[in-house]
Write a protein that holds these residues in place. Sequence first.
Motif, PDB file in Angstrom:
ATOM      1  N   GLN A   6       1.097  11.518   1.885  1.00 41.35           N
ATOM      2  CA  GLN A   6       0.579  10.259   2.426  1.00 41.35           C
ATOM      3  C   GLN A   6       0.456   9.228   1.303  1.00 41.35           C
ATOM      4  O   GLN A   6       0.322   9.578   0.133  1.00 41.35           O
ATOM      5  CB  GLN A   6      -0.796  10.479   3.074  1.00 41.35           C
ATOM      6  CG  GLN A   6      -0.820  11.528   4.176  1.00 41.35           C
ATOM      7  CD  GLN A   6      -0.006  11.135   5.384  1.00 41.35           C
ATOM      8  OE1 GLN A   6       0.042   9.964   5.774  1.00 41.35           O
ATOM      9  NE2 GLN A   6       0.660  12.125   6.007  1.00 41.35           N
ATOM     10  N   VAL A   7       0.499   7.969   1.667  1.00 39.48           N
ATOM     11  CA  VAL A   7       0.291   6.899   0.687  1.00 39.48           C
ATOM     12  C   VAL A   7      -1.144   7.010   0.160  1.00 39.48           C
ATOM     13  O   VAL A   7      -2.088   7.119   0.946  1.00 39.48           O
ATOM     14  CB  VAL A   7       0.499   5.514   1.328  1.00 39.48           C
ATOM     15  CG1 VAL A   7       0.226   4.406   0.306  1.00 39.48           C
ATOM     16  CG2 VAL A   7       1.900   5.392   1.890  1.00 39.48           C
ATOM     17  N   PRO A   8      -1.327   7.004  -1.161  1.00 41.28           N
ATOM     18  CA  PRO A   8      -2.690   7.072  -1.708  1.00 41.28           C
ATOM     19  C   PRO A   8      -3.566   5.964  -1.117  1.00 41.28           C
ATOM     20  O   PRO A   8      -3.105   4.823  -0.947  1.00 41.28           O
ATOM     21  CB  PRO A   8      -2.465   6.863  -3.209  1.00 41.28           C
ATOM     22  CG  PRO A   8      -1.062   7.351  -3.459  1.00 41.28           C
ATOM     23  CD  PRO A   8      -0.306   6.979  -2.218  1.00 41.28           C
TER      24      PRO A   8
ATOM     25  N   TRP B 119       6.085  -4.165  -5.617  1.00 44.06           N
ATOM     26  CA  TRP B 119       6.965  -3.012  -5.422  1.00 44.06           C
ATOM     27  C   TRP B 119       6.872  -2.520  -3.991  1.00 44.06           C
ATOM     28  O   TRP B 119       5.882  -2.726  -3.289  1.00 44.06           O
ATOM     29  CB  TRP B 119       6.678  -1.911  -6.436  1.00 44.06           C
ATOM     30  CG  TRP B 119       5.289  -1.329  -6.401  1.00 44.06           C
ATOM     31  CD1 TRP B 119       4.855  -0.274  -5.679  1.00 44.06           C
ATOM     32  CD2 TRP B 119       4.156  -1.770  -7.159  1.00 44.06           C
ATOM     33  NE1 TRP B 119       3.535  -0.019  -5.925  1.00 44.06           N
ATOM     34  CE2 TRP B 119       3.079  -0.913  -6.835  1.00 44.06           C
ATOM     35  CE3 TRP B 119       3.944  -2.814  -8.080  1.00 44.06           C
ATOM     36  CZ2 TRP B 119       1.813  -1.074  -7.390  1.00 44.06           C
ATOM     37  CZ3 TRP B 119       2.677  -2.968  -8.627  1.00 44.06           C
ATOM     38  CH2 TRP B 119       1.633  -2.107  -8.291  1.00 44.06           C
ATOM     39  N   ALA B 120       7.960  -1.891  -3.572  1.00 45.32           N
ATOM     40  CA  ALA B 120       8.018  -1.331  -2.226  1.00 45.32           C
ATOM     41  C   ALA B 120       7.501   0.102  -2.247  1.00 45.32           C
ATOM     42  O   ALA B 120       7.674   0.832  -3.223  1.00 45.32           O
ATOM     43  CB  ALA B 120       9.450  -1.370  -1.706  1.00 45.32           C
ATOM     44  N   ILE B 121       6.869   0.508  -1.149  1.00 43.88           N
ATOM     45  CA  ILE B 121       6.458   1.902  -0.968  1.00 43.88           C
ATOM     46  C   ILE B 121       7.354   2.477   0.122  1.00 43.88           C
ATOM     47  O   ILE B 121       7.377   1.980   1.257  1.00 43.88           O
ATOM     48  CB  ILE B 121       4.974   2.007  -0.544  1.00 43.88           C
ATOM     49  CG1 ILE B 121       4.086   1.268  -1.547  1.00 43.88           C
ATOM     50  CG2 ILE B 121       4.571   3.468  -0.413  1.00 43.88           C
ATOM     51  CD1 ILE B 121       4.121   1.829  -2.945  1.00 43.88           C
TER      52      ILE B 121
ATOM     53  N   SER C 165       7.279   4.637  -5.066  1.00 41.90           N
ATOM     54  CA  SER C 165       7.200   3.194  -5.299  1.00 41.90           C
ATOM     55  C   SER C 165       8.439   2.753  -6.067  1.00 41.90           C
ATOM     56  O   SER C 165       8.899   3.441  -6.978  1.00 41.90           O
ATOM     57  CB  SER C 165       5.938   2.839  -6.088  1.00 41.90           C
ATOM     58  OG  SER C 165       6.003   3.361  -7.400  1.00 41.90           O
ATOM     59  N   VAL C 166       8.995   1.598  -5.680  1.00 34.53           N
ATOM     60  CA  VAL C 166      10.214   1.080  -6.309  1.00 34.53           C
ATOM     61  C   VAL C 166      10.020  -0.403  -6.594  1.00 34.53           C
ATOM     62  O   VAL C 166       9.689  -1.182  -5.686  1.00 34.53           O
ATOM     63  CB  VAL C 166      11.449   1.270  -5.403  1.00 34.53           C
ATOM     64  CG1 VAL C 166      12.713   0.756  -6.114  1.00 34.53           C
ATOM     65  CG2 VAL C 166      11.617   2.728  -5.005  1.00 34.53           C
ATOM     66  N   THR C 167      10.235  -0.799  -7.843  1.00 36.24           N
ATOM     67  CA  THR C 167      10.169  -2.216  -8.194  1.00 36.24           C
ATOM     68  C   THR C 167      11.489  -2.900  -7.830  1.00 36.24           C
ATOM     69  O   THR C 167      12.530  -2.251  -7.715  1.00 36.24           O
ATOM     70  CB  THR C 167       9.914  -2.396  -9.695  1.00 36.24           C
ATOM     71  OG1 THR C 167      11.000  -1.798 -10.437  1.00 36.24           O
ATOM     72  CG2 THR C 167       8.607  -1.730 -10.109  1.00 36.24           C
TER      73      THR C 167
ATOM     74  N   SER D   1      17.381   8.235   7.010  1.00 38.71           N
ATOM     75  CA  SER D   1      16.130   8.015   7.757  1.00 38.71           C
ATOM     76  C   SER D   1      15.045   7.386   6.894  1.00 38.71           C
ATOM     77  O   SER D   1      13.883   7.325   7.311  1.00 38.71           O
ATOM     78  CB  SER D   1      15.629   9.342   8.329  1.00 38.71           C
ATOM     79  OG  SER D   1      15.219  10.221   7.290  1.00 38.71           O
ATOM     80  N   LEU D   2      15.401   6.928   5.703  1.00 39.77           N
ATOM     81  CA  LEU D   2      14.426   6.328   4.779  1.00 39.77           C
ATOM     82  C   LEU D   2      13.573   5.278   5.488  1.00 39.77           C
ATOM     83  O   LEU D   2      14.072   4.480   6.275  1.00 39.77           O
ATOM     84  CB  LEU D   2      15.170   5.702   3.610  1.00 39.77           C
ATOM     85  CG  LEU D   2      14.342   4.991   2.531  1.00 39.77           C
ATOM     86  CD1 LEU D   2      15.030   5.140   1.179  1.00 39.77           C
ATOM     87  CD2 LEU D   2      14.192   3.502   2.854  1.00 39.77           C
ATOM     88  N   LYS D   3      12.278   5.299   5.204  1.00 40.64           N
ATOM     89  CA  LYS D   3      11.359   4.329   5.800  1.00 40.64           C
ATOM     90  C   LYS D   3      10.685   3.508   4.716  1.00 40.64           C
ATOM     91  O   LYS D   3      10.198   4.059   3.725  1.00 40.64           O
ATOM     92  CB  LYS D   3      10.284   5.041   6.621  1.00 40.64           C
ATOM     93  CG  LYS D   3      10.794   5.714   7.878  1.00 40.64           C
ATOM     94  CD  LYS D   3       9.656   6.342   8.657  1.00 40.64           C
ATOM     95  CE  LYS D   3      10.155   7.009   9.930  1.00 40.64           C
ATOM     96  NZ  LYS D   3       9.034   7.647  10.680  1.00 40.64           N
ATOM     97  N   VAL D   4      10.676   2.202   4.887  1.00 41.22           N
ATOM     98  CA  VAL D   4       9.891   1.326   4.024  1.00 41.22           C
ATOM     99  C   VAL D   4       8.507   1.215   4.657  1.00 41.22           C
ATOM    100  O   VAL D   4       8.359   0.671   5.760  1.00 41.22           O
ATOM    101  CB  VAL D   4      10.539  -0.060   3.872  1.00 41.22           C
ATOM    102  CG1 VAL D   4       9.650  -0.945   3.001  1.00 41.22           C
ATOM    103  CG2 VAL D   4      11.938   0.062   3.268  1.00 41.22           C
ATOM    104  N   LEU D   5       7.510   1.747   3.997  1.00 37.07           N
ATOM    105  CA  LEU D   5       6.160   1.794   4.552  1.00 37.07           C
ATOM    106  C   LEU D   5       5.395   0.492   4.332  1.00 37.07           C
ATOM    107  O   LEU D   5       4.397   0.232   5.009  1.00 37.07           O
ATOM    108  CB  LEU D   5       5.389   2.966   3.936  1.00 37.07           C
ATOM    109  CG  LEU D   5       6.053   4.341   4.089  1.00 37.07           C
ATOM    110  CD1 LEU D   5       5.223   5.403   3.400  1.00 37.07           C
ATOM    111  CD2 LEU D   5       6.264   4.683   5.557  1.00 37.07           C
ATOM    112  N   GLY D   6       5.857  -0.314   3.379  1.00 37.51           N
ATOM    113  CA  GLY D   6       5.200  -1.579   3.098  1.00 37.51           C
ATOM    114  C   GLY D   6       5.454  -2.004   1.665  1.00 37.51           C
ATOM    115  O   GLY D   6       6.243  -1.369   0.938  1.00 37.51           O
ATOM    116  N   HIS D   7       4.791  -3.055   1.253  1.00 34.40           N
ATOM    117  CA  HIS D   7       4.960  -3.603  -0.089  1.00 34.40           C
ATOM    118  C   HIS D   7       3.590  -3.837  -0.710  1.00 34.40           C
ATOM    119  O   HIS D   7       2.632  -4.183  -0.012  1.00 34.40           O
ATOM    120  CB  HIS D   7       5.748  -4.909  -0.037  1.00 34.40           C
ATOM    121  CG  HIS D   7       7.123  -4.749   0.549  1.00 34.40           C
ATOM    122  ND1 HIS D   7       8.231  -4.515  -0.221  1.00 34.40           N
ATOM    123  CD2 HIS D   7       7.536  -4.763   1.850  1.00 34.40           C
ATOM    124  CE1 HIS D   7       9.290  -4.411   0.568  1.00 34.40           C
ATOM    125  NE2 HIS D   7       8.895  -4.557   1.825  1.00 34.40           N
ATOM    126  N   VAL D   8       3.517  -3.668  -2.029  1.00 35.76           N
ATOM    127  CA  VAL D   8       2.263  -3.867  -2.762  1.00 35.76           C
ATOM    128  C   VAL D   8       2.455  -5.062  -3.711  1.00 35.76           C
ATOM    129  O   VAL D   8       3.323  -5.016  -4.599  1.00 35.76           O
ATOM    130  CB  VAL D   8       1.874  -2.620  -3.569  1.00 35.76           C
ATOM    131  CG1 VAL D   8       0.599  -2.887  -4.375  1.00 35.76           C
ATOM    132  CG2 VAL D   8       1.687  -1.432  -2.631  1.00 35.76           C
TER     133      VAL D   8
END
Length: 344
Positions: A248-250, A266-268, A315-317, A333-340
């Motif tokens: 899970q995302v921290p 960065w993207a999560i 996380s990817v910058t 099936s990669l999912k972008v969960l959001g951005h920080v």
Amino acid sequence: MDVNVVDVRHVSRRFGGHVALDDVSFSVAKGEILGVIGRSGAGKSSLLRCLGALDRPDAGQILIEGQDITTLPQAGLVALRRRIGFVFQHFNLLSSRTVAGNISLPLEIAGVPRADRPQRIAELLALVGLSAHGDKWPAQLSGGQKQRVGIARALANDPALLLCDEATSALDPETTTAILDLLAEINRELGLTIILITHEMDVIRRIATHLVVLDQGHIVENAPTLAIMGAATQSAVTEALLSETQPQVPPALRARLVAEPAPDGWAIIRIRLAGEAAWQPMLSLLGQQYGVEATVLQGGTTEIAGQPFADQIVSVTGYCAEIHDFLTQFDPSLKVLGHVPADH
């Protein structure tokens, strides 16, 4: 052509106005380990009782080695049950019998001559790693040892099918691992077909080659375990059951997630890779080719049904369409969960 050990065809079971099973169909090939999972009230216990010829469905067929058990008379059911071994959650050992005596019981019921029983008991004790415990009483055993006796007893009459009803639910994590390893070893050595009834997804992940997900008496998933775990879309029930074992995302980052990319942020993303792809240095290649930083925040690589499987929150910058296209070559099936957003 080999006959499936189990064929369940359009089985339904009702108790008054309650529908326990509704048009349930699946098959289990010889040597397969099938996991049946669902929440409380999903129909798992009703299915187990029907599979073990302890209850008859209201409609449909259940074939064990090609024989329809729903039409057998009582005498036929007695003989068929010797082809089915049961492993119970709470062991169900007889306290008045020794370990050897408990294993001997199904042999006695089956009419195996007294002179032939000791050798079979010794073989079974060796198989489950309890050769030195035959003369002990159940009260002298640990929970894991009791379950080993239960497994040995279930195997006494050389069954075609082993039904495990929450076989590890009463055990601690270390003992659970040992029992699952034992079941996997028995499956490999004997080619025994096993059906695991459980509410624990971690049990399924460890040894089940195929998975059936039940919900309110219906099958909502029926496929190889690895395919379900790595699927781009899953039923809501399956997603809820899987969430207990998935990374899970921290929480600290989850509170900062936004839908749109932010400058210098960065993207999560969530990446799932099955088979040999799980071992590929995807993130290293990403960094080398695009000059970005990729960090695994949660998850890792494990095995599901003997195959490598990676499930990671990363996380990817500098995330962009080109990077997305690169990563989906590995995981469609990669999912972008959001951005920080970046800290400033």
